[in-house]
Design a protein around this motif. Structure first.
Motif, short mmCIF file in Angstrom:
data_model
loop_
_atom_site.label_atom_id
_atom_site.label_comp_id
_atom_site.label_asym_id
_atom_site.label_seq_id
_atom_site.Cartn_x
_atom_site.Cartn_y
_atom_site.Cartn_z
N ASP A 116 -3.66 -2.51 9.17
CA ASP A 116 -2.30 -2.02 9.26
C ASP A 116 -2.23 -0.97 10.35
OD1 ASP A 116 -1.04 -3.39 6.98
OD2 ASP A 116 -2.38 -2.17 5.76
N VAL A 117 -1.06 -0.86 10.99
CA VAL A 117 -0.81 0.22 11.94
C VAL A 117 0.06 1.25 11.23
CG1 VAL A 117 0.26 0.86 14.13
CG2 VAL A 117 -0.95 -1.33 13.93
N VAL A 118 -0.42 2.49 11.23
CA VAL A 118 0.29 3.58 10.57
C VAL A 118 0.60 4.65 11.61
CG1 VAL A 118 0.16 5.33 8.75
CG2 VAL A 118 -0.92 3.09 8.40
N GLU A 119 1.84 5.12 11.58
CA GLU A 119 2.26 6.17 12.50
C GLU A 119 2.06 7.53 11.85
OE1 GLU A 119 6.20 7.60 15.02
OE2 GLU A 119 6.28 5.75 13.85
N TYR A 120 1.46 8.45 12.58
CA TYR A 120 1.24 9.82 12.13
C TYR A 120 1.84 10.78 13.14
CZ TYR A 120 -2.37 8.05 8.91
OH TYR A 120 -3.05 7.40 7.92
N ASN A 121 2.21 11.96 12.67
CA ASN A 121 2.61 13.03 13.59
C ASN A 121 1.42 13.38 14.46
OD1 ASN A 121 5.20 13.28 12.55
ND2 ASN A 121 4.53 14.72 10.97
N ASP A 122 1.70 13.78 15.68
CA ASP A 122 0.63 14.08 16.62
C ASP A 122 -0.29 15.19 16.13
OD1 ASP A 122 -0.62 13.42 19.05
OD2 ASP A 122 0.26 15.18 20.01
N ASP A 123 0.23 16.09 15.32
CA ASP A 123 -0.60 17.20 14.85
C ASP A 123 -1.34 16.89 13.54
OD1 ASP A 123 1.65 17.15 13.28
OD2 ASP A 123 1.97 19.33 13.31
N ALA A 124 -1.20 15.66 13.04
CA ALA A 124 -1.90 15.28 11.80
C ALA A 124 -3.40 15.24 12.03
CB ALA A 124 -1.42 13.93 11.31
N HIS A 125 -4.14 15.85 11.10
CA HIS A 125 -5.61 15.82 11.16
C HIS A 125 -6.08 14.63 10.35
CE1 HIS A 125 -9.77 17.00 11.20
NE2 HIS A 125 -9.79 16.93 9.88
N LEU A 126 -6.86 13.76 10.97
CA LEU A 126 -7.35 12.55 10.31
C LEU A 126 -8.86 12.64 10.15
CD1 LEU A 126 -5.25 9.98 12.31
CD2 LEU A 126 -4.85 10.73 9.97
N ASP A 127 -9.29 12.80 8.91
CA ASP A 127 -10.71 12.85 8.60
C ASP A 127 -11.13 11.46 8.09
OD1 ASP A 127 -13.26 13.23 7.65
OD2 ASP A 127 -12.77 14.98 6.43
N PRO A 128 -12.01 10.76 8.81
CA PRO A 128 -12.43 9.42 8.38
C PRO A 128 -12.94 9.38 6.93
CG PRO A 128 -13.24 9.87 10.57
CD PRO A 128 -12.66 11.16 10.06
N ASN A 129 -13.50 10.46 6.44
CA ASN A 129 -14.00 10.50 5.06
C ASN A 129 -12.88 10.40 4.03
OD1 ASN A 129 -16.72 10.75 5.82
ND2 ASN A 129 -16.44 12.94 6.16
N ASP A 130 -11.65 10.67 4.45
CA ASP A 130 -10.51 10.57 3.54
C ASP A 130 -10.08 9.13 3.30
OD1 ASP A 130 -10.43 13.33 3.35
OD2 ASP A 130 -8.83 13.55 4.85
N PHE A 131 -10.67 8.20 4.03
CA PHE A 131 -10.26 6.80 3.95
C PHE A 131 -11.41 5.89 3.52
CE2 PHE A 131 -7.65 8.97 7.11
CZ PHE A 131 -6.39 8.75 6.57
N ASN A 132 -12.18 6.32 2.55
CA ASN A 132 -13.32 5.56 2.05
C ASN A 132 -12.90 4.75 0.83
OD1 ASN A 132 -15.71 4.54 1.14
ND2 ASN A 132 -16.78 6.49 1.05
N LEU A 133 -12.58 3.48 1.05
CA LEU A 133 -12.11 2.63 -0.04
C LEU A 133 -13.22 2.20 -1.00
CD1 LEU A 133 -9.49 0.37 1.75
CD2 LEU A 133 -9.14 2.48 0.45
N GLU A 134 -14.47 2.29 -0.56
CA GLU A 134 -15.57 1.90 -1.43
C GLU A 134 -15.62 2.77 -2.68
OE1 GLU A 134 -19.25 1.66 0.68
OE2 GLU A 134 -18.41 0.35 2.20
N GLU A 135 -15.15 4.00 -2.55
CA GLU A 135 -15.12 4.89 -3.72
C GLU A 135 -14.16 4.37 -4.78
OE1 GLU A 135 -14.12 8.72 -2.16
OE2 GLU A 135 -16.13 9.04 -1.32
N MET A 136 -13.21 3.53 -4.38
CA MET A 136 -12.24 2.98 -5.33
C MET A 136 -12.57 1.53 -5.70
SD MET A 136 -8.60 4.41 -3.93
CE MET A 136 -8.81 4.12 -2.17
N ASP A 137 -13.78 1.08 -5.38
CA ASP A 137 -14.22 -0.30 -5.64
C ASP A 137 -13.32 -1.34 -4.94
OD1 ASP A 137 -16.41 0.43 -7.18
OD2 ASP A 137 -15.20 0.56 -8.99
N LEU A 138 -12.89 -0.99 -3.74
CA LEU A 138 -12.09 -1.91 -2.95
C LEU A 138 -12.91 -2.35 -1.75
CD1 LEU A 138 -8.69 0.00 -2.94
CD2 LEU A 138 -9.38 -1.88 -4.42
N GLY A 139 -12.70 -3.58 -1.33
CA GLY A 139 -13.45 -4.09 -0.19
C GLY A 139 -12.64 -4.08 1.08
N GLU A 140 -13.34 -4.02 2.19
CA GLU A 140 -12.73 -4.14 3.51
C GLU A 140 -13.44 -5.27 4.24
OE1 GLU A 140 -11.74 0.52 4.57
OE2 GLU A 140 -13.62 -0.33 5.24
N PHE A 141 -12.73 -5.91 5.13
CA PHE A 141 -13.34 -6.99 5.91
C PHE A 141 -13.26 -6.68 7.39
CE2 PHE A 141 -11.83 -8.85 1.99
CZ PHE A 141 -12.95 -9.52 1.56
#
Length: 141
Positions: A116-141
């Motif tokens: 998916d493409v998600v739009e964020y404000n330019d000043d938004a801080h994006l920490d890759p660790n905040d997007f770990n779906l494995e912690e929720m037992d979800l898979g990514e391909f």
């Protein structure tokens, strides 16, 4: 100015099929324009479908309301591109090797995306660790 982020989409396996969930997965890229993000999203979708060689294709459209139409389109595609007759409507594998062109055809036939493409404000801080779906037992391909 906004930034556009390509996120992997999360999937949950229901014992019958993979179902997409409304959770933002791993970051696949950050872009300053929507057009650049869309181009990268398509590239990443192609890579994802190419990794599915040997997986049951039906797992990605089992609950789709257009199941019969998708199945018929896949049967024609498998016959014309791979000279394979699908015998079992509920289990047939993606080919082990999928060209980029055929990956695009699979994506179109299945009406499927893995990002998916998600739009964020330019000043938004994006920490890759905040997007770990494995912690929720979800898979990514």
């Amino acid at each position: 100015m906004a930034k556009f982020v390509v996120h992997k989409r999360g999937f949950f396996y229901t014992d019958e099929s993979f179902e997409p969930v409304d959770a933002k997965g791993s970051i696949a890229g950050i872009f300053s324009s929507l057009e650049e993000a869309k181009i990268e999203k398509r590239k990443q979708d192609i890579i994802s479908i190419q990794r599915l060689g040997g997986e049951n294709a039906v797992d990605f459209f089992f609950h789709n309301e257009d199941f019969d139409e998708i199945l018929e389109r896949l049967k024609k595609f498998y016959k014309s591109e791979y000279n394979i007759d699908i015998q079992d409507d509920y289990f047939f594998e993606f080919p082990e090797s999928i060209s980029s062109d055929n990956a695009e055809r699979f994506l179109d036939i299945l009406n499927l995306t893995f990002h998916d493409v998600v739009e964020y404000n330019d000043d938004a801080h994006l920490d890759p660790n905040d997007f770990n779906l494995e912690e929720m037992d979800l898979g990514e391909f």
